[in-house]
Design an enzyme around this catalytic site. Sequence first.
Site, mmCIF file in Angstrom:
data_model
loop_
_atom_site.group_PDB
_atom_site.id
_atom_site.type_symbol
_atom_site.label_atom_id
_atom_site.label_comp_id
_atom_site.label_asym_id
_atom_site.label_seq_id
_atom_site.Cartn_x
_atom_site.Cartn_y
_atom_site.Cartn_z
ATOM 1 N N GLU A 157 0.878 -1.182 0.000
ATOM 2 C CA GLU A 157 0.000 0.000 0.000
ATOM 3 C C GLU A 157 0.907 1.220 0.000
ATOM 4 O OE1 GLU A 157 -3.269 0.081 -0.183
ATOM 5 O OE2 GLU A 157 -3.684 -2.060 0.018
ATOM 6 N N CYS B 21 -1.534 9.642 2.145
ATOM 7 C CA CYS B 21 -1.137 8.972 0.899
ATOM 8 C C CYS B 21 -2.053 9.384 -0.249
ATOM 9 C CB CYS B 21 -1.181 7.456 1.082
ATOM 10 S SG CYS B 21 -2.782 6.838 1.621
HETATM 11 P P1 NAD Z 1 8.519 4.558 4.722
HETATM 12 O O1 NAD Z 1 8.461 3.677 3.548
HETATM 13 O O2 NAD Z 1 9.712 5.406 4.921
HETATM 14 O O3 NAD Z 1 8.363 3.679 6.063
HETATM 15 C C1 NAD Z 1 7.279 2.802 6.275
HETATM 16 C C2 NAD Z 1 7.689 1.715 7.257
HETATM 17 O O4 NAD Z 1 8.732 0.951 6.685
HETATM 18 C C3 NAD Z 1 8.198 2.223 8.605
HETATM 19 O O5 NAD Z 1 7.721 1.391 9.626
HETATM 20 C C4 NAD Z 1 9.713 2.071 8.458
HETATM 21 O O6 NAD Z 1 10.383 1.859 9.685
HETATM 22 C C5 NAD Z 1 9.805 0.824 7.602
HETATM 23 N N1 NAD Z 1 11.063 0.717 6.847
HETATM 24 C C6 NAD Z 1 11.859 1.719 6.406
HETATM 25 N N2 NAD Z 1 12.916 1.196 5.724
HETATM 26 C C7 NAD Z 1 12.758 -0.145 5.740
HETATM 27 C C8 NAD Z 1 13.497 -1.231 5.206
HETATM 28 N N3 NAD Z 1 14.624 -1.032 4.517
HETATM 29 N N4 NAD Z 1 13.044 -2.482 5.411
HETATM 30 C C9 NAD Z 1 11.892 -2.697 6.088
HETATM 31 N N5 NAD Z 1 11.144 -1.709 6.630
HETATM 32 C C10 NAD Z 1 11.571 -0.447 6.453
HETATM 33 O O7 NAD Z 1 7.191 5.434 4.686
HETATM 34 P P2 NAD Z 1 6.729 6.574 5.692
HETATM 35 O O8 NAD Z 1 7.559 7.774 5.488
HETATM 36 O O9 NAD Z 1 6.575 6.033 7.051
HETATM 37 O O10 NAD Z 1 5.238 6.854 5.151
HETATM 38 C C11 NAD Z 1 4.961 7.698 4.088
HETATM 39 C C12 NAD Z 1 4.705 6.929 2.817
HETATM 40 O O11 NAD Z 1 3.707 5.954 3.023
HETATM 41 C C13 NAD Z 1 4.182 7.819 1.712
HETATM 42 O O12 NAD Z 1 4.762 7.457 0.489
HETATM 43 C C14 NAD Z 1 2.690 7.531 1.702
HETATM 44 O O13 NAD Z 1 2.068 7.796 0.474
HETATM 45 C C15 NAD Z 1 2.682 6.076 2.037
HETATM 46 N N6 NAD Z 1 1.396 5.694 2.617
HETATM 47 C C16 NAD Z 1 0.572 4.861 1.913
HETATM 48 C C17 NAD Z 1 -0.670 4.518 2.426
HETATM 49 C C18 NAD Z 1 -1.616 3.634 1.687
HETATM 50 O O14 NAD Z 1 -2.539 3.116 2.325
HETATM 51 N N7 NAD Z 1 -1.462 3.408 0.399
HETATM 52 C C19 NAD Z 1 -1.053 5.018 3.671
HETATM 53 C C20 NAD Z 1 -0.189 5.852 4.349
HETATM 54 C C21 NAD Z 1 1.039 6.184 3.823
#
Ligand code: NAD
Length: 461
Positions: free
Chosen positions: A215, A249
Amino acid sequence: MDIHKEMVTALERQRIASKVEGNPTAETRIDRINRAISLLQTNSKILCEAMSADFGHRSKHQSRMTDITAAVLPLKHAAKNLRRWMKPEKRSTFPFSLLGARGEIQYQALGVVGVITPWNFPVQLTFSPLAGIFAAGNRIMLKPSEFTPCTSELIQKLIRCRYDEEEIAVFLGGTDVGNIFSSLPFDHLLFTGSTNVAKRIMKAAAENLVPVTLELGGKSPVIIGKNANIKQSARSIMAGKTLNAGQICLAPDYLFIQERDKENFLKASRECITTMYPTLRSNPDYTSVINRNHYERLNSYVKEAKSAGLEVIELNSADEDFNHQSHYRIPPTLIINPTDDLRVMQEEIFGPILPIKTYTDIGESLEYINKHARPLGLYYFGNNKEEREKILRETISGGVTVNDVIMHVTQEELPFGGVGASGMGVYHGYDGFKTFSHGKSVYHQSKLLAKLTRLLNPPYG
Ligand code: NAD
């Protein structure tokens, strides 16, 4: 014990518990869902306080709506409907059915689902997926975001009070922990986050052939088309762009409007920001940007646009100074006709900045959208059936809301997910139940057909 060992042990314990339990009864599933509802309802105040502490400031009314209620509703929906969802689904076996054969799909729990969540709606995006995952009879290992430490720690504590570790186990930490977490051999992995991190998640999951639901986000466009009510459109767009300070998002990322409607839209946007937020700097309804990095990233978009000589309009009704403040608030800001080389047009904005592009023919906006990565959401404002159908037919996005923004995500009967760079797979409601279940095909042979098919066995001729 090191964190990797802890996770492996938790996964093994959950697997064993899942095997011993078999496909859980509807009562067990409903009980697990009801405990999540009760956890949220009983602790809504401290959860909202934790989220506000993590954001610097976040409106508690908003948090109740976007995180508590938005998680409770899907959980209630699942508890109410899961008996029906669990029933085997009959499938046609025609022409064999004429001779008594039957086909069906039986839904089985997958086992253990890993869940990685982001910071922007830390409670909603942790608890709403539990609806489908528990409804399907699974157990859960969870890795919430490190950007919301107060909320993530509180979630861990509250979950420990309400669930056995064999039901849900929570692991806290950042990228390192996430890396280890995503390498575990789950039965399914749900990742909500950015497109860049998703690529790493999918790589890690591939090592164990773990199926993933991703997502993600992206740049969700808005088109204001023929006969649109400009005032109402501005109201919906600015409300969507300022909710959670645009850190959504599905936030409207950039806007296409006909050149001749531009001035009306700017005027209407200014008016509705003044009505919703007469002041911004200390207004309890206006949420802060999550941290300094994101604050600087967003301000750098504005700076770059100004340096390029573009028209930049700050919707700052009380003319407040945002230079020295205790939080990271940014006033809603419009950037007019940005060029494609600017970062604001290349990256997901995820903040209260809205680029506005003008067009003379709707085809220009469709061409632009189709040249870029497939977005999570697309919004059309207008009252022209032909134009609306053209846009629906000629664009591909995760979902669409017509004459509003974001709202399709609130509908539990509509599957939610992205396409291409904005994600893979869907959840919510029945579609979530199916995503987190194994739909097993079962064919029941009829006695008569069993005899007849022997005629097809060798020796032939
Ligand atoms: P992110 O991808 O930086 O982090 C998300 C999660 O992944 C966090 O828990 C983080 O600790 C973990 N993570 C980071 N690096 C990782 C790795 N190498 N391996 C495994 N896990 C890792 O995203 P964010 O900044 O927390 O959130 C913002 C993003 O999320 C935006 O792009 C937004 O559009 C998206 N988002 C999507 C939805 C949806 O339902 N489609 C909802 C909310 C946010």
